[in-house]
Design a protein around this motif. Structure first.
Motif, PDB file in Angstrom:
ATOM      1  N   MET B 194       0.828  -1.204   0.000  1.00  0.00           N
ATOM      2  CA  MET B 194       0.000   0.000   0.000  1.00  0.00           C
ATOM      3  C   MET B 194       0.865   1.258   0.000  1.00  0.00           C
ATOM      4  O   MET B 194       2.076   1.200   0.197  1.00  0.00           O
ATOM      5  CB  MET B 194      -0.858   0.017   1.265  1.00  0.00           C
ATOM      6  N   SER B 195       0.219   2.371  -0.236  1.00  0.00           N
ATOM      7  CA  SER B 195       0.891   3.652  -0.064  1.00  0.00           C
ATOM      8  C   SER B 195      -0.107   4.622   0.537  1.00  0.00           C
ATOM      9  O   SER B 195      -1.155   4.884  -0.062  1.00  0.00           O
ATOM     10  CB  SER B 195       1.375   4.186  -1.416  1.00  0.00           C
ATOM     11  N   CYS B 196       0.215   5.152   1.698  1.00  0.00           N
ATOM     12  CA  CYS B 196      -0.751   6.075   2.292  1.00  0.00           C
ATOM     13  C   CYS B 196      -0.621   7.445   1.629  1.00  0.00           C
ATOM     14  O   CYS B 196      -1.450   8.319   1.837  1.00  0.00           O
ATOM     15  CB  CYS B 196      -0.628   6.140   3.805  1.00  0.00           C
ATOM     16  N   ARG B 197       0.373   7.617   0.778  1.00  0.00           N
ATOM     17  CA  ARG B 197       0.521   8.875   0.057  1.00  0.00           C
ATOM     18  C   ARG B 197      -0.343   8.871  -1.210  1.00  0.00           C
ATOM     19  O   ARG B 197      -1.124   9.781  -1.444  1.00  0.00           O
ATOM     20  CB  ARG B 197       1.992   9.078  -0.294  1.00  0.00           C
ATOM     21  N   SER B 198      -0.214   7.778  -2.003  1.00  0.00           N
ATOM     22  CA  SER B 198      -0.994   7.714  -3.245  1.00  0.00           C
ATOM     23  C   SER B 198      -2.384   7.121  -2.993  1.00  0.00           C
ATOM     24  O   SER B 198      -3.287   7.316  -3.795  1.00  0.00           O
ATOM     25  CB  SER B 198      -0.259   6.853  -4.270  1.00  0.00           C
ATOM     26  N   GLY B 199      -2.525   6.380  -1.903  1.00  0.00           N
ATOM     27  CA  GLY B 199      -3.826   5.783  -1.590  1.00  0.00           C
ATOM     28  C   GLY B 199      -3.995   4.378  -2.152  1.00  0.00           C
ATOM     29  O   GLY B 199      -4.956   3.689  -1.837  1.00  0.00           O
ATOM     30  N   GLU B 200      -3.039   3.906  -2.967  1.00  0.00           N
ATOM     31  CA  GLU B 200      -3.211   2.564  -3.539  1.00  0.00           C
ATOM     32  C   GLU B 200      -3.100   1.496  -2.453  1.00  0.00           C
ATOM     33  O   GLU B 200      -2.320   1.631  -1.508  1.00  0.00           O
ATOM     34  CB  GLU B 200      -2.204   2.316  -4.667  1.00  0.00           C
ATOM     35  N   GLY B 201      -3.911   0.473  -2.598  1.00  0.00           N
ATOM     36  CA  GLY B 201      -3.847  -0.669  -1.683  1.00  0.00           C
ATOM     37  C   GLY B 201      -4.511  -0.466  -0.340  1.00  0.00           C
ATOM     38  O   GLY B 201      -4.585  -1.398   0.472  1.00  0.00           O
ATOM     39  N   LEU B 202      -5.013   0.731  -0.077  1.00  0.00           N
ATOM     40  CA  LEU B 202      -5.582   0.976   1.267  1.00  0.00           C
ATOM     41  C   LEU B 202      -6.889   0.222   1.488  1.00  0.00           C
ATOM     42  O   LEU B 202      -7.207  -0.144   2.620  1.00  0.00           O
ATOM     43  CB  LEU B 202      -5.830   2.485   1.452  1.00  0.00           C
ATOM     44  N   GLU B 203      -7.622  -0.010   0.412  1.00  0.00           N
ATOM     45  CA  GLU B 203      -8.941  -0.615   0.576  1.00  0.00           C
ATOM     46  C   GLU B 203      -8.843  -2.019   1.201  1.00  0.00           C
ATOM     47  O   GLU B 203      -9.697  -2.409   1.987  1.00  0.00           O
ATOM     48  CB  GLU B 203      -9.666  -0.650  -0.778  1.00  0.00           C
ATOM     49  N   GLY B 204      -7.792  -2.765   0.827  1.00  0.00           N
ATOM     50  CA  GLY B 204      -7.608  -4.101   1.404  1.00  0.00           C
ATOM     51  C   GLY B 204      -7.430  -4.033   2.913  1.00  0.00           C
ATOM     52  O   GLY B 204      -8.030  -4.805   3.667  1.00  0.00           O
ATOM     53  N   TRP B 205      -6.632  -3.097   3.361  1.00  0.00           N
ATOM     54  CA  TRP B 205      -6.390  -2.865   4.799  1.00  0.00           C
ATOM     55  C   TRP B 205      -7.684  -2.463   5.491  1.00  0.00           C
ATOM     56  O   TRP B 205      -8.013  -2.960   6.551  1.00  0.00           O
ATOM     57  CB  TRP B 205      -5.291  -1.812   4.933  1.00  0.00           C
ATOM     58  N   TYR B 206      -8.452  -1.586   4.846  1.00  0.00           N
ATOM     59  CA  TYR B 206      -9.712  -1.137   5.449  1.00  0.00           C
ATOM     60  C   TYR B 206     -10.705  -2.298   5.565  1.00  0.00           C
ATOM     61  O   TYR B 206     -11.404  -2.417   6.576  1.00  0.00           O
ATOM     62  CB  TYR B 206     -10.330   0.003   4.623  1.00  0.00           C
ATOM     63  N   ASP B 207     -10.743  -3.147   4.542  1.00  0.00           N
ATOM     64  CA  ASP B 207     -11.654  -4.299   4.602  1.00  0.00           C
ATOM     65  C   ASP B 207     -11.248  -5.247   5.723  1.00  0.00           C
ATOM     66  O   ASP B 207     -12.097  -5.813   6.410  1.00  0.00           O
ATOM     67  CB  ASP B 207     -11.661  -5.061   3.263  1.00  0.00           C
ATOM     68  N   TRP B 208      -9.938  -5.398   5.888  1.00  0.00           N
ATOM     69  CA  TRP B 208      -9.461  -6.265   6.975  1.00  0.00           C
ATOM     70  C   TRP B 208      -9.903  -5.681   8.321  1.00  0.00           C
ATOM     71  O   TRP B 208     -10.361  -6.409   9.209  1.00  0.00           O
ATOM     72  CB  TRP B 208      -7.929  -6.401   6.928  1.00  0.00           C
TER      73      TRP B 208
END
Lengths: 114, 218
Positions: B194-208
Motif C-alpha cells: 500500500m501507499s498512504c501517500r498515493s492511496g493505492e492498496g488501502l482498501e484491502g487494509w480497510y476491509d481487513w
C-alpha cells in the motif's frame, strides 16, 4: 533495562520471602528467540545494582534452545545452525511456516542469597 | 541459601496484559499494536486511516514516543482521540503505560484503538499491551531482508502493511523476497502492499479492519 529491572524485582520478592538480604547469584534462562542481548542485560543489571544490597552479585545468563514443529509434516525438531525459524525440517525438508514450541522463554531460574 | 524459582521475567507485564484484554473484550474494542522501525510511516498510515474511516468507526490512538507530542497532534488533527505517552528513552510501550493512558478515554465510545508503539522492531514485540493483533509495518525504503533479520515480529503479527509502494520504481526493494520470507515465518500473515501517500492498496487494509472489528464485536 526493563528486563533487568523485572529480574531485580523478582529477586527482591523472593529474598523477602526467604528472609535473605544479600544476593550472591541469579540465573536467568532465556530462549534463543527472546530478543535478549546478553551484553546489554549484564550492563543494565550492573548499573542498577551499584550501591544496593545486590552490588557485586553474579548474573548468569543461560540460553535455552529453540524447538520447532514443522509447518509441513508436523515433526518436532531443534534447528541446527544459525537459521532458527527457517531451518529445514530433518524429516521432510520443509523450511516454511514452522510453529515455535520453545525458544521464547525468559525466566528467573535460580537464586543464591544470604 | 539456594532458592530454586521459576518466574517469568515478563510476568508483571503479562498479568496486566490479561487484565487489559478482559477490559477491551467487555467493551468490544478492537485493539491493534502497530510496530515498525522509525520512519516506516506508522503515523502517516494512521492519519490516513483515521481520516478515511472517520464516518464508519469511532477510533482512538495511544502514541508512544521517546520525546515530543508531535505524533499525537498529527493524529488528533484527524478528529480522533489521541493520547501521547513519552517513554523518556524507553524503547517500547508496556501494559502499565497503556492502563494509565486509558484513563484519558471513555471506553464506551471507542470501536478501534490503535497503539502506535515506539519505532523499534525488537523490544515492542516482547511486551504484550493487551492487543488483539500485532500489525507489522514495513516500507520499501527499508531493506527487503527485514523479515529475515527481525523474524519474531513477522512470526507473531497478524497483518503486514508494506508501505510506500509508490516509491518502488526508485528503490531496489524486492517485494516478492520480502513477502516470501514473511510468509515463511507465518503462513497466516496477511500482507497489504500500500501507499498512504498515493492511496493505492488501502482498501484491502480497510476491509481487513472492518472484518476484524465485526469479529471482535461478536
Amino acid at each position: 533495562m526493563s528486563v533487568a529491572s523485572s529480574v531485580i524485582s523478582i529477586v527482591q520478592e523472593e529474598l523477602a520471602k526467604h528472609s535473605a538480604t544479600r544476593l550472591l547469584l541469579v540465573r536467568v534462562r532465556f530462549g534463543a528467540l527472546a530478543n535478549l542481548v546478553p551484553e546489554a542485560m549484564e550492563f543494565a543489571f550492573e548499573a542498577m545494582t551499584i550501591g544496593t544490597d545486590f552490588e557485586g552479585a553474579k548474573l548468569e545468563l543461560a540460553m535455552a534452545p529453540v524447538k520447532l514443529q514443522c509447518g509441513g509434516c508436523g515433526k518436532e525438531f531443534e534447528p541446527q545452525g544459525k537459521e532458527l525459524l527457517f531451518a529445514p525440517c530433518p524429516a521432510c525438508g520443509e523450511e516454511a511456516g514452522h510453529h515455535v514450541l520453545a525458544g521464547r522463554e525468559l525466566y528467573v531460574e535460580h537464586i543464591e542469597a544470604e | 541459601m539456594e532458592i530454586p524459582v521459576v518466574r517469568n521475567v515478563l510476568e508483571a507485564n503479562d498479568k496486566m496484559a490479561v487484565q487489559l484484554k478482559g477490559l477491551f473484550a467487555r467493551h468490544g474494542i478492537l485493539v491493534l499494536n502497530m510496530i515498525s522501525s522509525p520512519g516506516a510511516g506508522k503515523t502517516s498510515v494512521l492519519e490516513r486511516t483515521l481520516s478515511d474511516l472517520r464516518g464508519e468507526f469511532r477510533m482512538a490512538v495511544i502514541e508512544g514516543d521517546l520525546q515530543t507530542d508531535n505524533d499525537a497532534r498529527r493524529v488528533a488533527a484527524t478528529g480522533a482521540k489521541a493520547v501521547q505517552i513519552n517513554t523518556d528513552g524507553g524503547c517500547h510501550l508496556d501494559s502499565n503505560m497503556i492502563l494509565e493512558a486509558l484513563s484519558n478515554f471513555d471506553l464506551a465510545e471507542i470501536d478501534i484503538l490503535f497503539i502506535e508503539n515506539v519505532g523499534n522492531l525488537v523490544c515492542p514485540v516482547e511486551f504484550d499491551c493487551g492487543e488483539d493483533h500485532k500489525v507489522a509495518l514495513l516500507s520499501v525504503t527499508e531493506g527487503d531482508d527485514k523479515p529475515e533479520k527481525y523474524p519474531l515480529l513477522f512470526n507473531l503479527s497478524k497483518v503486514m502493511l508494506l508501505n510506500k509502494v509508490d516509491l518502488l520504481p526508485y528503490v531496489d526493494f524486492d517485494v516478492e523476497r520480502a513477502k516470501r520470507f514473511a510468509t515463511h515465518l507465518n503462513k497466516e500473515l496477511t500482507i497489504f502492499p500500500m501507499s498512504c501517500r498515493s492511496g493505492e492498496g488501502l482498501e484491502g487494509w480497510y476491509d481487513w479492519l472492518r472484518t476484524a472489528r465485526a469479529a471482535k464485536r461478536g
